[in-house]
Scaffold this motif. Sequence first.
Motif, PDB file in Angstrom:
ATOM      1  N   GLU A  21     -63.392 -38.196  51.808  1.00  0.00           N
ATOM      2  CA  GLU A  21     -64.488 -39.101  51.445  1.00  0.00           C
ATOM      3  C   GLU A  21     -64.163 -40.568  51.694  1.00  0.00           C
ATOM      4  OE1 GLU A  21     -67.247 -37.716  50.656  1.00  0.00           O
ATOM      5  OE2 GLU A  21     -66.430 -35.680  50.449  1.00  0.00           O
ATOM      6  N   ARG A  22     -62.871 -40.875  51.928  1.00  0.00           N
ATOM      7  CA  ARG A  22     -62.437 -42.261  52.072  1.00  0.00           C
ATOM      8  C   ARG A  22     -62.758 -43.098  50.845  1.00  0.00           C
ATOM      9  NH1 ARG A  22     -58.593 -42.453  55.942  1.00  0.00           N
ATOM     10  NH2 ARG A  22     -59.105 -40.880  57.511  1.00  0.00           N
ATOM     11  N   ILE A  23     -62.694 -42.462  49.697  1.00  0.00           N
ATOM     12  CA  ILE A  23     -62.836 -43.166  48.426  1.00  0.00           C
ATOM     13  C   ILE A  23     -61.791 -42.632  47.462  1.00  0.00           C
ATOM     14  CG2 ILE A  23     -65.307 -43.670  48.664  1.00  0.00           C
ATOM     15  CD1 ILE A  23     -65.861 -41.287  46.816  1.00  0.00           C
ATOM     16  N   ILE A  24     -61.403 -43.459  46.495  1.00  0.00           N
ATOM     17  CA  ILE A  24     -60.439 -43.030  45.487  1.00  0.00           C
ATOM     18  C   ILE A  24     -60.976 -43.354  44.101  1.00  0.00           C
ATOM     19  CG2 ILE A  24     -58.456 -43.385  47.006  1.00  0.00           C
ATOM     20  CD1 ILE A  24     -57.991 -45.963  45.147  1.00  0.00           C
ATOM     21  N   ASP A  25     -60.381 -42.742  43.097  1.00  0.00           N
ATOM     22  CA  ASP A  25     -60.704 -43.033  41.695  1.00  0.00           C
ATOM     23  C   ASP A  25     -59.423 -43.466  41.008  1.00  0.00           C
ATOM     24  OD1 ASP A  25     -63.508 -42.185  41.639  1.00  0.00           O
ATOM     25  OD2 ASP A  25     -62.696 -40.193  42.029  1.00  0.00           O
ATOM     26  N   ARG A  26     -59.389 -44.687  40.504  1.00  0.00           N
ATOM     27  CA  ARG A  26     -58.235 -45.114  39.724  1.00  0.00           C
ATOM     28  C   ARG A  26     -58.145 -44.281  38.453  1.00  0.00           C
ATOM     29  NH1 ARG A  26     -60.414 -50.723  40.062  1.00  0.00           N
ATOM     30  NH2 ARG A  26     -59.836 -51.538  42.112  1.00  0.00           N
ATOM     31  N   GLU A  50     -49.333 -44.186  40.867  1.00  0.00           N
ATOM     32  CA  GLU A  50     -48.715 -44.901  41.985  1.00  0.00           C
ATOM     33  C   GLU A  50     -49.626 -44.887  43.207  1.00  0.00           C
ATOM     34  OE1 GLU A  50     -45.353 -47.022  43.628  1.00  0.00           O
ATOM     35  OE2 GLU A  50     -45.884 -46.447  41.589  1.00  0.00           O
ATOM     36  N   LEU A  51     -50.275 -43.762  43.453  1.00  0.00           N
ATOM     37  CA  LEU A  51     -51.130 -43.636  44.627  1.00  0.00           C
ATOM     38  C   LEU A  51     -52.493 -44.281  44.436  1.00  0.00           C
ATOM     39  CD1 LEU A  51     -50.434 -39.944  45.712  1.00  0.00           C
ATOM     40  CD2 LEU A  51     -49.698 -42.018  46.897  1.00  0.00           C
ATOM     41  N   PHE A  52     -53.114 -43.992  43.301  1.00  0.00           N
ATOM     42  CA  PHE A  52     -54.515 -44.386  43.119  1.00  0.00           C
ATOM     43  C   PHE A  52     -54.711 -45.579  42.193  1.00  0.00           C
ATOM     44  CE2 PHE A  52     -54.477 -39.756  43.977  1.00  0.00           C
ATOM     45  CZ  PHE A  52     -55.080 -39.795  45.228  1.00  0.00           C
ATOM     46  N   GLY A  53     -53.633 -46.028  41.530  1.00  0.00           N
ATOM     47  CA  GLY A  53     -53.768 -47.146  40.609  1.00  0.00           C
ATOM     48  C   GLY A  53     -54.326 -46.708  39.263  1.00  0.00           C
ATOM     49  N   HIS A  54     -54.458 -47.652  38.337  1.00  0.00           N
ATOM     50  CA  HIS A  54     -55.013 -47.319  37.025  1.00  0.00           C
ATOM     51  C   HIS A  54     -55.692 -48.529  36.417  1.00  0.00           C
ATOM     52  CE1 HIS A  54     -50.791 -48.667  36.039  1.00  0.00           C
ATOM     53  NE2 HIS A  54     -51.497 -49.477  35.252  1.00  0.00           N
ATOM     54  N   GLU A  55     -56.530 -48.269  35.438  1.00  0.00           N
ATOM     55  CA  GLU A  55     -57.187 -49.327  34.684  1.00  0.00           C
ATOM     56  C   GLU A  55     -56.385 -49.629  33.424  1.00  0.00           C
ATOM     57  OE1 GLU A  55     -59.661 -51.029  35.684  1.00  0.00           O
ATOM     58  OE2 GLU A  55     -60.401 -49.829  37.377  1.00  0.00           O
ATOM     59  N   LYS A  56     -56.583 -50.785  32.870  1.00  0.00           N
ATOM     60  CA  LYS A  56     -55.912 -51.175  31.634  1.00  0.00           C
ATOM     61  C   LYS A  56     -56.238 -50.172  30.527  1.00  0.00           C
ATOM     62  CE  LYS A  56     -55.499 -55.012  28.344  1.00  0.00           C
ATOM     63  NZ  LYS A  56     -55.939 -56.391  28.008  1.00  0.00           N
ATOM     64  N   GLY A  57     -55.182 -49.705  29.839  1.00  0.00           N
ATOM     65  CA  GLY A  57     -55.368 -48.788  28.732  1.00  0.00           C
ATOM     66  C   GLY A  57     -55.551 -47.345  29.131  1.00  0.00           C
ATOM     67  N   ALA A  58     -55.406 -47.025  30.436  1.00  0.00           N
ATOM     68  CA  ALA A  58     -55.614 -45.641  30.891  1.00  0.00           C
ATOM     69  C   ALA A  58     -54.587 -44.699  30.288  1.00  0.00           C
ATOM     70  CB  ALA A  58     -55.570 -45.571  32.411  1.00  0.00           C
ATOM     71  N   PHE A  59     -53.401 -45.217  29.974  1.00  0.00           N
ATOM     72  CA  PHE A  59     -52.344 -44.420  29.347  1.00  0.00           C
ATOM     73  C   PHE A  59     -51.348 -45.391  28.735  1.00  0.00           C
ATOM     74  CE2 PHE A  59     -51.579 -44.831  33.901  1.00  0.00           C
ATOM     75  CZ  PHE A  59     -50.383 -45.523  33.915  1.00  0.00           C
ATOM     76  N   THR A  60     -50.406 -44.869  27.983  1.00  0.00           N
ATOM     77  CA  THR A  60     -49.396 -45.714  27.353  1.00  0.00           C
ATOM     78  C   THR A  60     -48.593 -46.454  28.406  1.00  0.00           C
ATOM     79  OG1 THR A  60     -49.194 -44.134  25.530  1.00  0.00           O
ATOM     80  CG2 THR A  60     -47.412 -45.741  25.806  1.00  0.00           C
ATOM     81  N   THR A  93     -64.017 -45.854  36.248  1.00  0.00           N
ATOM     82  CA  THR A  93     -65.376 -45.315  36.076  1.00  0.00           C
ATOM     83  C   THR A  93     -66.186 -45.346  37.362  1.00  0.00           C
ATOM     84  OG1 THR A  93     -66.161 -47.504  35.374  1.00  0.00           O
ATOM     85  CG2 THR A  93     -65.452 -45.952  33.643  1.00  0.00           C
ATOM     86  N   ARG A  94     -65.655 -45.963  38.404  1.00  0.00           N
ATOM     87  CA  ARG A  94     -66.395 -46.006  39.670  1.00  0.00           C
ATOM     88  C   ARG A  94     -65.441 -45.795  40.831  1.00  0.00           C
ATOM     89  NH1 ARG A  94     -65.761 -50.763  42.361  1.00  0.00           N
ATOM     90  NH2 ARG A  94     -64.789 -52.501  41.219  1.00  0.00           N
ATOM     91  N   PRO A  95     -65.923 -45.142  41.899  1.00  0.00           N
ATOM     92  CA  PRO A  95     -65.068 -44.908  43.059  1.00  0.00           C
ATOM     93  C   PRO A  95     -64.815 -46.204  43.835  1.00  0.00           C
ATOM     94  CG  PRO A  95     -67.293 -44.131  43.489  1.00  0.00           C
ATOM     95  CD  PRO A  95     -67.260 -44.530  42.050  1.00  0.00           C
ATOM     96  N   VAL A  96     -63.673 -46.245  44.519  1.00  0.00           N
ATOM     97  CA  VAL A  96     -63.283 -47.420  45.295  1.00  0.00           C
ATOM     98  C   VAL A  96     -63.120 -46.995  46.753  1.00  0.00           C
ATOM     99  CG1 VAL A  96     -61.549 -49.221  45.611  1.00  0.00           C
ATOM    100  CG2 VAL A  96     -62.065 -48.360  43.301  1.00  0.00           C
TER     101      VAL A  96
END
Length: 462
Positions: free
Chosen positions: A238-243, A188-198, A247-250
């Motif tokens: 750091e003002r960056i997040i990881d979904r 909810e906070l950081f988001g996710h990529e497709k297929g990261a979990f069920t 694989t890369r910080p945002v």
Amino acid sequence: MRLLIVGTLGGQLAVASRIVMERGATVTHADSIDVAMKSLRSGRGADLVMIDVGLDIADLIRRLETEMIHLPVVACGVASDARAAVAAIRAGAKEYIPLPPDPDLIAAVLAAVAEDGRELVVRDEAMARVVRLADQVAVSDASIMITGESGTGKEVLARHVHRKSHRSGKPFIAVNCAAIPEALLESELFGHEKGAFTGAVARRIGKFEEADGGTLLLDEISEMDLRLQAKLLRAIQERIIDRVGGTRPVPVDIRILATSNRNMAEEVRKGTFREDLLYRLNVVNLKIPPLRDRPADVQALAEHFLDRYAKANGVKNRPLDPEARRELTRARWPGNVRELENCMHRAVLLAIGDTIGVEAIRTPDGQRLDEAHGEGRPPLSRDPAVRHAAETAEAVTRALVGRTVADVERELILETLGSTLGNRTHAANILGISIRTLRNKLKEYGDDGHPIPPPGGGVEAA
């Protein structure tokens, strides 16, 4: 407020769109449920979805639940389509708005469903001091911790800070850390990529990215898991997040506000909250006093809620009679502003006559307020001096309700020490504790940043 309108309804929803924009909302349009879902995943976000009743509302709500997107849904349709309206409510829609749209009805629904009508009502000096500090620090980008009992208005104050900031034109995103299961809060906070979990059927932008340029409120942050606290600390520093699954910080540009109804220093001592994270969040602390310590606010808020719910229920707004005002001020309000609001809503519905009397002001179980807080209490003496003493004692007792034993103990020790001009031995004798216990307590208070009277007078940090 951000509104997502799904469907067309032959232009009727466009009229509704213009109405809500005139009320200060921002509007996004989607022709279909698929387009709406893509918009929500992309981080454009919404506080409320308004959908054509002819579309598959059950499918929309099912897809929102599957992708863990928490939004209220309101259905819209022609006024004569009663069967579709019933089906929409059964499918999970919160409300049904008949079209052509009525401006007042739409405004009422937006306020009720999205809770966008909450206002900061302040008359009491105790609360006014907090608001003045909030106004002073709002123009900065400093993180702010807002503390206070449940129902005191922490989120309302957070929204006030956002409106007063230079980020006011950007999103204000609130996340209730206590309401979202631990396993889902990270996504909810950081988001996710497709297929990261069920269930992660597509990339989903989280609240950090959704709030980019604006303000993120972490409500009841003391409920957050320690593991997630570590990731949050990195995001703030750091003002960056990881979904999740990324694989890369945002990079993100947001201001963090946080609230809690707990003693955060105590949570740190118990090991349930990271000390370094508290330092990052608690650059400025806004502590909201409980409603029982804000008698002038009780009256002002009561009148505010009476006016609101008289309009909402289509009845005449009637004033409180003098006895009702006295009882409202005497009540303890353990649920604070939230409890007072519910009480005034009931009073609007129950009152008979040209004024609202004490007989209409009732607790949730139907008991009269004056009877509820008068139970078990002997009648006050007619002697003015005795009556004043009894009322003073009651006020002191009432002020202790809702506070922790540790807070009361600290205040008692420091007040006693101040009265002895810093003499530790005299203070320990008065308190009935050993000098060693007193010194240990004072060291603990000093480590927490409380000013400690030194021996011989004055004030210094121990």
